[in-house]
Design a protein around this motif. Structure first.
Motif, PDB file in Angstrom:
ATOM      1  N   UNK A 140       0.792  -1.230   0.000  1.00 25.71           N
ATOM      2  CA  UNK A 140       0.000   0.000   0.000  1.00 25.71           C
ATOM      3  C   UNK A 140       0.825   1.281   0.000  1.00 25.71           C
ATOM      4  N   UNK A 141       2.103   1.199   0.364  1.00 25.46           N
ATOM      5  CA  UNK A 141       2.948   2.393   0.338  1.00 25.46           C
ATOM      6  C   UNK A 141       3.978   2.353  -0.785  1.00 25.46           C
ATOM      7  N   UNK A 142       3.748   1.473  -1.778  1.00 26.15           N
ATOM      8  CA  UNK A 142       4.685   1.359  -2.908  1.00 26.15           C
ATOM      9  C   UNK A 142       4.267   2.323  -4.013  1.00 26.15           C
ATOM     10  N   UNK A 143       4.397   3.614  -3.748  1.00 25.17           N
ATOM     11  CA  UNK A 143       3.988   4.634  -4.706  1.00 25.17           C
ATOM     12  C   UNK A 143       4.880   4.588  -5.947  1.00 25.17           C
ATOM     13  N   UNK A 144       4.303   4.904  -7.083  1.00 26.68           N
ATOM     14  CA  UNK A 144       4.965   4.701  -8.368  1.00 26.68           C
ATOM     15  C   UNK A 144       5.390   6.008  -9.013  1.00 26.68           C
ATOM     16  N   UNK A 145       6.528   5.966  -9.700  1.00 31.64           N
ATOM     17  CA  UNK A 145       6.944   7.084 -10.539  1.00 31.64           C
ATOM     18  C   UNK A 145       6.373   6.879 -11.944  1.00 31.64           C
ATOM     19  N   UNK A 146       6.523   7.883 -12.795  1.00 29.41           N
ATOM     20  CA  UNK A 146       6.047   7.757 -14.178  1.00 29.41           C
ATOM     21  C   UNK A 146       6.753   6.605 -14.886  1.00 29.41           C
ATOM     22  N   UNK A 147       8.032   6.423 -14.610  1.00 28.09           N
ATOM     23  CA  UNK A 147       8.781   5.321 -15.224  1.00 28.09           C
ATOM     24  C   UNK A 147       8.280   3.969 -14.720  1.00 28.09           C
ATOM     25  N   UNK A 148       7.876   3.909 -13.452  1.00 29.95           N
ATOM     26  CA  UNK A 148       7.374   2.648 -12.885  1.00 29.95           C
ATOM     27  C   UNK A 148       6.115   2.162 -13.601  1.00 29.95           C
ATOM     28  N   UNK A 149       5.342   3.095 -14.148  1.00 29.69           N
ATOM     29  CA  UNK A 149       4.090   2.722 -14.815  1.00 29.69           C
ATOM     30  C   UNK A 149       4.347   1.872 -16.053  1.00 29.69           C
ATOM     31  N   UNK A 150       5.572   1.902 -16.554  1.00 25.68           N
ATOM     32  CA  UNK A 150       5.913   1.123 -17.749  1.00 25.68           C
ATOM     33  C   UNK A 150       6.423  -0.278 -17.402  1.00 25.68           C
ATOM     34  N   UNK A 151       6.513  -0.550 -16.103  1.00 19.58           N
ATOM     35  CA  UNK A 151       7.073  -1.827 -15.654  1.00 19.58           C
ATOM     36  C   UNK A 151       5.998  -2.685 -14.997  1.00 19.58           C
ATOM     37  N   UNK A 152       6.240  -3.995 -14.888  1.00 19.45           N
ATOM     38  CA  UNK A 152       5.303  -4.856 -14.157  1.00 19.45           C
ATOM     39  C   UNK A 152       5.229  -4.425 -12.688  1.00 19.45           C
ATOM     40  N   UNK A 153       4.055  -4.578 -12.109  1.00 19.55           N
ATOM     41  CA  UNK A 153       3.848  -4.186 -10.716  1.00 19.55           C
ATOM     42  C   UNK A 153       3.678  -5.429  -9.853  1.00 19.55           C
ATOM     43  N   UNK A 154       4.302  -5.401  -8.676  1.00 14.42           N
ATOM     44  CA  UNK A 154       4.285  -6.554  -7.781  1.00 14.42           C
ATOM     45  C   UNK A 154       3.001  -6.572  -6.952  1.00 14.42           C
ATOM     46  N   UNK A 155       2.259  -7.680  -7.039  1.00 12.49           N
ATOM     47  CA  UNK A 155       1.024  -7.850  -6.269  1.00 12.49           C
ATOM     48  C   UNK A 155       1.177  -9.049  -5.326  1.00 12.49           C
ATOM     49  N   UNK A 156       0.519  -8.957  -4.171  1.00  8.90           N
ATOM     50  CA  UNK A 156       0.469 -10.066  -3.226  1.00  8.90           C
ATOM     51  C   UNK A 156      -0.986 -10.335  -2.848  1.00  8.90           C
ATOM     52  N   UNK A 157      -1.324 -11.569  -2.482  1.00  9.09           N
ATOM     53  CA  UNK A 157      -2.660 -11.818  -1.932  1.00  9.09           C
ATOM     54  C   UNK A 157      -2.834 -10.998  -0.657  1.00  9.09           C
ATOM     55  N   UNK A 158      -4.022 -10.465  -0.456  1.00 12.01           N
ATOM     56  CA  UNK A 158      -4.325  -9.702   0.757  1.00 12.01           C
ATOM     57  C   UNK A 158      -5.472 -10.418   1.475  1.00 12.01           C
ATOM     58  N   UNK A 159      -5.078 -11.357   2.300  1.00 10.98           N
ATOM     59  CA  UNK A 159      -6.041 -12.225   2.973  1.00 10.98           C
ATOM     60  C   UNK A 159      -5.684 -12.329   4.453  1.00 10.98           C
ATOM     61  N   UNK A 160      -6.701 -12.275   5.299  1.00 11.07           N
ATOM     62  CA  UNK A 160      -6.495 -12.389   6.741  1.00 11.07           C
ATOM     63  C   UNK A 160      -7.100 -13.682   7.275  1.00 11.07           C
ATOM     64  N   UNK A 161      -6.393 -14.265   8.231  1.00  9.68           N
ATOM     65  CA  UNK A 161      -6.885 -15.426   8.974  1.00  9.68           C
ATOM     66  C   UNK A 161      -7.044 -15.040  10.443  1.00  9.68           C
ATOM     67  N   UNK A 162      -7.904 -15.762  11.148  1.00  6.39           N
ATOM     68  CA  UNK A 162      -8.016 -15.588  12.591  1.00  6.39           C
ATOM     69  C   UNK A 162      -7.658 -16.911  13.263  1.00  6.39           C
ATOM     70  N   UNK A 163      -6.814 -16.833  14.281  1.00 10.78           N
ATOM     71  CA  UNK A 163      -6.422 -18.022  15.046  1.00 10.78           C
ATOM     72  C   UNK A 163      -7.511 -18.342  16.060  1.00 10.78           C
ATOM     73  N   UNK A 164      -8.000 -19.539  16.035  1.00  9.86           N
ATOM     74  CA  UNK A 164      -9.088 -19.929  16.930  1.00  9.86           C
ATOM     75  C   UNK A 164      -8.592 -20.320  18.329  1.00  9.86           C
ATOM     76  N   UNK A 165      -7.270 -20.207  18.547  1.00 10.90           N
ATOM     77  CA  UNK A 165      -6.719 -20.504  19.872  1.00 10.90           C
ATOM     78  C   UNK A 165      -6.381 -19.214  20.634  1.00 10.90           C
ATOM     79  N   UNK A 166      -5.564 -18.330  20.019  1.00 12.40           N
ATOM     80  CA  UNK A 166      -5.183 -17.091  20.716  1.00 12.40           C
ATOM     81  C   UNK A 166      -5.891 -15.861  20.147  1.00 12.40           C
ATOM     82  N   UNK A 167      -6.653 -16.029  19.065  1.00 12.36           N
ATOM     83  CA  UNK A 167      -7.457 -14.989  18.432  1.00 12.36           C
ATOM     84  C   UNK A 167      -6.614 -13.865  17.822  1.00 12.36           C
ATOM     85  N   UNK A 168      -5.396 -14.202  17.427  1.00 12.29           N
ATOM     86  CA  UNK A 168      -4.596 -13.261  16.654  1.00 12.29           C
ATOM     87  C   UNK A 168      -5.102 -13.262  15.212  1.00 12.29           C
ATOM     88  N   UNK A 169      -5.427 -12.082  14.692  1.00  9.65           N
ATOM     89  CA  UNK A 169      -5.803 -11.935  13.286  1.00  9.65           C
ATOM     90  C   UNK A 169      -4.537 -11.538  12.531  1.00  9.65           C
TER      91      UNK A 169
END
Length: 407
Positions: free
Chosen positions: A23-52
């Motif tokens: 979310x903070x990978x801001x792009x320059x004009x030159x960056x727009x001509x290159x492939x952009x790196x994407x990652x899955x954005x998925x959250x899990x919740x732990x059913x034991x300690x409830x860490x999300x």
């Protein structure tokens, strides 16, 4: 994937926002001509300690680069919050010229500069070179590294244990929360104090704050879970308070497990509040995806409706939360022509994923958009106050979270 704290296998998806760039990978004009790196954005919740927690994909060094563009001092509201905290904690702990204050993720010196002014020795730990350089220009000593147990042990050998360790909006950002917490213990004097501030999971759930989910946030924290993490590292929480910052945060006060300070009633009050709101109930987490989808759909419908009506829409605040919203909704410059931001480091660049141009706030007077979407809704009042002249020109302010509304 197992829980980052208790190692329990994770089965329950809490939220799936598809794929997005950091979310903070801001792009320059030159960056727009290159492939952009994407990652899955998925959250899990732990059913034991409830860490999300986020799914394991992005690494910290891919998210917090040397040209990281978030500068804390951009927000006057946040600067005032830091000043009030400094005055409060200095008095509460009796800090003096003989004390040592360490801030982890000290950013551009927004907070430690107050201790410098007061003559209280301090040390910043900040891995991003751009913000660290800004802090050093204020006379603040900065270690340009990621914090963890290894660095903490090194500080101990140098005689640098702290009377106060501060971590504002960093605890959720660390990929190895156990190692980080063991580092807190190692770097703390026997009678020292830790204060951490982090967005409260309870507020995320109550107010549909799905846009606070991004790769840089590895964890989404409740007092219940943080208390467990602290205990496992030989630490204890002796006070806690709710804050209005970042849409609703917690500030916790901790020390060594052997610390004799009495536990404030506020700790149990907050734990009970979390339990009453279902933070240790799987049903609570299963309902959230539908709420996030509703916010996204309403926002997208609003933009499409304005385009069909010939209205112009711009945005204010090239914030991480704005990037989450824009990328999940699939918004591009045809629906949102530009985003203005006061941070010079972002101006002239483009929003990651959406490729919406980021311009200086002065552009708003020139363009006079019919609607201005305030993406960092947590500082909507500050943005409105700074841009009150636009309202006189006919611009209407809008926020999308927790639901679409006129700001």
């Amino acid at each position: 994937m197992n829980c980052r704290h208790c190692n329990t296998p994770l089965k329950q998806v809490f939220l799936d926002l598809g794929f997005a760039p950091p979310s903070n990978a801001y792009l320059t004009a030159d960056d727009l001509k290159k492939p952009e790196l994407y990652f899955p954005l998925k959250l899990y919740v732990c059913e034991h300690c409830w860490l999300v927690q986020t799914e394991d994909y992005a690494q910290a060094n891919e998210l917090f680069s040397k040209d990281y563009a978030y500068f804390s001092s951009t927000s006057q509201t946040w600067l005032e919050h830091a000043t009030r905290y400094t005055e409060m904690i200095t008095g509460r702990l009796g800090l003096s010229k003989q004390s040592l204050v360490i801030e982890i993720a000290s950013n551009d010196g927004y907070l430690l500069k107050n201790f410098v002014t007061a003559g209280i020795p301090c040390l910043g730990i900040e891995p991003t070179a751009s913000t660290a350089a800004a802090a050093e220009s204020l006379g603040i000593s900065v270690l340009k590294e990621f914090f963890g147990e290894e660095l903490a042990n090194r500080l101990v050998t140098q005689g640098k244990q702290a009377d106060l360790i501060i971590g504002n909006n960093v605890y959720a950002h660390v990929p190895d929360i156990n190692d980080f917490t063991r580092g807190l213990k190692a770097a703390l004097k026997p009678s020292g104090t830790i204060t951490l501030e982090f967005p409260h999971l309870l507020q995320l759930l109550k107010h549909n704050q799905f846009d606070t989910v991004y790769h840089e946030h590895f964890s989404y924290l409740s007092l219940y879970t943080v208390e467990r993490i602290f205990k496992a590292a030989g630490l204890r929480i002796w006070d806690a308070e709710e804050l209005s910052t970042h849409g609703g945060s917690l500030r916790i006060y901790g020390g060594h497990a052997e610390d004799l300070r009495e536990v404030s009633p506020a700790v149990n009050t907050l734990l009970e509040k979390e339990a009453q709101n279902g933070l240790q109930s799987l049903a609570t987490y299963k309902l959230f995806q539908t709420k996030a989808n509703s916010v996204k759909d309403d926002f997208l419908n609003f933009l499409i409706e304005q385009k069909r009506s010939g209205k112009t829409v711009a945005a204010y605040g090239a914030a991480a939360k704005g990037n989450t919203l824009l990328n999940y909704a699939g918004v591009k410059p045809d629906l949102l022509t530009f985003v203005c931001d006061a941070a010079a480091a972002k101006q002239g660049k483009f929003m990651p994923g959406s490729h919406i141009p980021i311009l200086a706030p002065a552009t708003l007077v020139e363009q006079r958009p019919d609607y201005l979407v305030i993406l960092p809704w947590n500082i909507a009042d500050e943005v409105k106050q700074q841009n009150a002249h636009l309202e006189e020109l006919g611009t209407k302010f809008v926020t999308a979270v927790p639901q679409l509304a006129t700001a």
